[in-house]
Design an enzyme around this catalytic site. Structure first.
Site, mmCIF file in Angstrom:
data_model
loop_
_atom_site.group_PDB
_atom_site.id
_atom_site.type_symbol
_atom_site.label_atom_id
_atom_site.label_comp_id
_atom_site.label_asym_id
_atom_site.label_seq_id
_atom_site.Cartn_x
_atom_site.Cartn_y
_atom_site.Cartn_z
ATOM 1 N N GLY A 16 2.454 -13.797 2.534
ATOM 2 C CA GLY A 16 1.707 -13.310 3.688
ATOM 3 C C GLY A 16 2.396 -12.216 4.479
ATOM 4 O O GLY A 16 2.098 -12.008 5.657
ATOM 5 N N LYS A 74 -18.826 -18.023 -4.122
ATOM 6 C CA LYS A 74 -19.863 -18.280 -3.106
ATOM 7 C C LYS A 74 -19.251 -18.984 -1.893
ATOM 8 O O LYS A 74 -19.539 -18.633 -0.747
ATOM 9 C CB LYS A 74 -20.995 -19.118 -3.707
ATOM 10 N N LEU A 94 -4.189 -13.750 -5.198
ATOM 11 C CA LEU A 94 -3.954 -13.736 -6.640
ATOM 12 C C LEU A 94 -5.065 -14.381 -7.461
ATOM 13 O O LEU A 94 -4.927 -14.574 -8.653
ATOM 14 C CB LEU A 94 -2.618 -14.423 -6.951
ATOM 15 N N LEU A 96 -8.815 -14.400 -9.125
ATOM 16 C CA LEU A 96 -9.939 -13.524 -9.475
ATOM 17 C C LEU A 96 -11.185 -14.023 -8.755
ATOM 18 O O LEU A 96 -11.511 -15.200 -8.795
ATOM 19 C CB LEU A 96 -10.172 -13.531 -10.994
ATOM 20 N N ASN A 109 -8.477 -4.184 -1.312
ATOM 21 C CA ASN A 109 -7.206 -4.747 -1.787
ATOM 22 C C ASN A 109 -6.124 -3.677 -1.687
ATOM 23 O O ASN A 109 -6.419 -2.486 -1.627
ATOM 24 C CB ASN A 109 -7.359 -5.199 -3.250
ATOM 25 N N HIS A 111 -2.566 -2.572 -3.780
ATOM 26 C CA HIS A 111 -1.784 -2.823 -4.992
ATOM 27 C C HIS A 111 -0.490 -2.014 -4.902
ATOM 28 O O HIS A 111 -0.524 -0.841 -4.507
ATOM 29 C CB HIS A 111 -2.594 -2.422 -6.225
ATOM 30 N N ASP A 152 -7.980 -4.437 -10.227
ATOM 31 C CA ASP A 152 -7.409 -3.170 -9.744
ATOM 32 C C ASP A 152 -8.214 -1.953 -10.189
ATOM 33 O O ASP A 152 -7.649 -0.906 -10.510
ATOM 34 C CB ASP A 152 -5.950 -3.013 -10.230
ATOM 35 N N GLU A 182 3.106 0.416 1.963
ATOM 36 C CA GLU A 182 2.042 -0.563 2.230
ATOM 37 C C GLU A 182 1.848 -0.855 3.720
ATOM 38 O O GLU A 182 0.721 -0.955 4.201
ATOM 39 C CB GLU A 182 2.335 -1.879 1.504
HETATM 40 C C1 GRF Z 1 2.002 -6.692 -1.817
HETATM 41 O O1 GRF Z 1 2.932 -6.131 -2.670
HETATM 42 C C2 GRF Z 1 0.624 -6.208 -2.164
HETATM 43 O O2 GRF Z 1 0.629 -4.937 -2.709
HETATM 44 C C3 GRF Z 1 0.140 -7.219 -3.132
HETATM 45 O O3 GRF Z 1 0.678 -8.442 -2.669
HETATM 46 C C4 GRF Z 1 1.893 -8.175 -2.001
HETATM 47 C C5 GRF Z 1 1.906 -8.822 -0.661
HETATM 48 O O4 GRF Z 1 1.864 -10.192 -0.782
HETATM 49 N N1 GRF Z 1 -1.295 -7.194 -3.220
HETATM 50 P P1 GRF Z 1 2.300 -11.031 0.497
HETATM 51 O O5 GRF Z 1 1.593 -10.450 1.677
HETATM 52 O O6 GRF Z 1 3.788 -10.885 0.637
HETATM 53 O O7 GRF Z 1 1.878 -12.442 0.208
#
Ligand code: GRF
Length: 210
Positions: A16, A74, A94, A96, A109, A111, A152, A182
């Site tokens: 998080g 849903k 994580l 789908l 999202n 990435h 992605d 990020e």
């Molecule tokens: C980041 O690297 C992001 O790009 C990917 O998940 C990571 C963050 O996870 N989607 P978290 O916020 O540390 O759980």
């Protein structure tokens, strides 16, 4: 900044850090968003502590509780609709998640690479940075994109680059991408959405910076 606060849901699975960054930016008055609910794919998601501390409603919706991916989806999106959100923000999520038509181009999202490099099924966490280092690229970064029903693959909204250094390990590259790219790019995109500056036509996203 606009006065209206964009209602969002944040979806997490792990530590998080991204959620914490968004909460910090909102608290600092730098992001006009209101996190109405945090939905975790597992009760073990450490990031839930940040939602608790910020007194944001929490929902744990686990895939194992449902017979199909569509039923699971849903449940997640019904909860988002109930919370009255305009956008769903995946932050280290994580699982789908099939996107219903009503949320087309409403799910975002981030990435930790420059898509279409080092992305797709299996590319998460340190694996992304290990792949970038093994390939020998000289720049990496992050991609903020709308989510469609392939990993992605949805329309790219914003990309931010960082250098790759000769001395980098997956860990140092991960930290540089996270803190320098990020942590800046995700709040920037959410603020642009809050200000209604993002439009999508097919795969092409236009940002009106006025
Ligand atoms: C980041 O690297 C992001 O790009 C990917 O998940 C990571 C963050 O996870 N989607 P978290 O916020 O540390 O759980």
């Amino acid at each position: 900044m606009s006065a209206r606060k964009l209602p969002i849901a944040v979806l997490i699975s792990g530590t998080g850090r991204s959620l914490k960054n968004l909460i910090d930016k909102i608290n600092a008055g730098e992001l006009d968003a209101d996190i109405r609910v945090v939905i975790a794919s597992t009760s073990r998601a450490k990031g839930l502590q940040y939602a608790e501390k910020a007194r944001i409603p929490i929902e744990i919706i686990e895939r194992t509780g449902f017979n199909s991916a569509d039923d699971f989806s849903k449940a997640v999106f019904d909860r988002c609709s109930e919370a009255g959100v305009d956008y769903v923000i995946m932050a280290g999520y994580l699982q789908l998640l099939p996107i219903p038509e009503s949320f087309n181009n409403k799910v975002v999202n981030i990435h930790p690479s420059l898509i279409p490099s080092f992305c797709g099924k299996g590319f998460y966490g340190h694996r992304v940075h290990e792949a970038a280092l093994d390939y020998g690229v000289k720049v990496s970064g992050c991609t903020v994109h709308f989510v469609n029903n392939k990993y992605d693959n949805g329309p790219v909204i914003l990309q931010k680059t960082v250098p790759v250094l000769d001395t980098d390990t997956a860990e140092t590259l991960n930290d540089r991408v996270f803190y320098e790219a990020e942590c800046v790019a995700y709040p920037e995109v959410i603020q642009l959405l809050a200000e209604g500056r993002v439009s999508v036509q097919g795969r092409r996203v236009t940002v009106n910076r006025g």
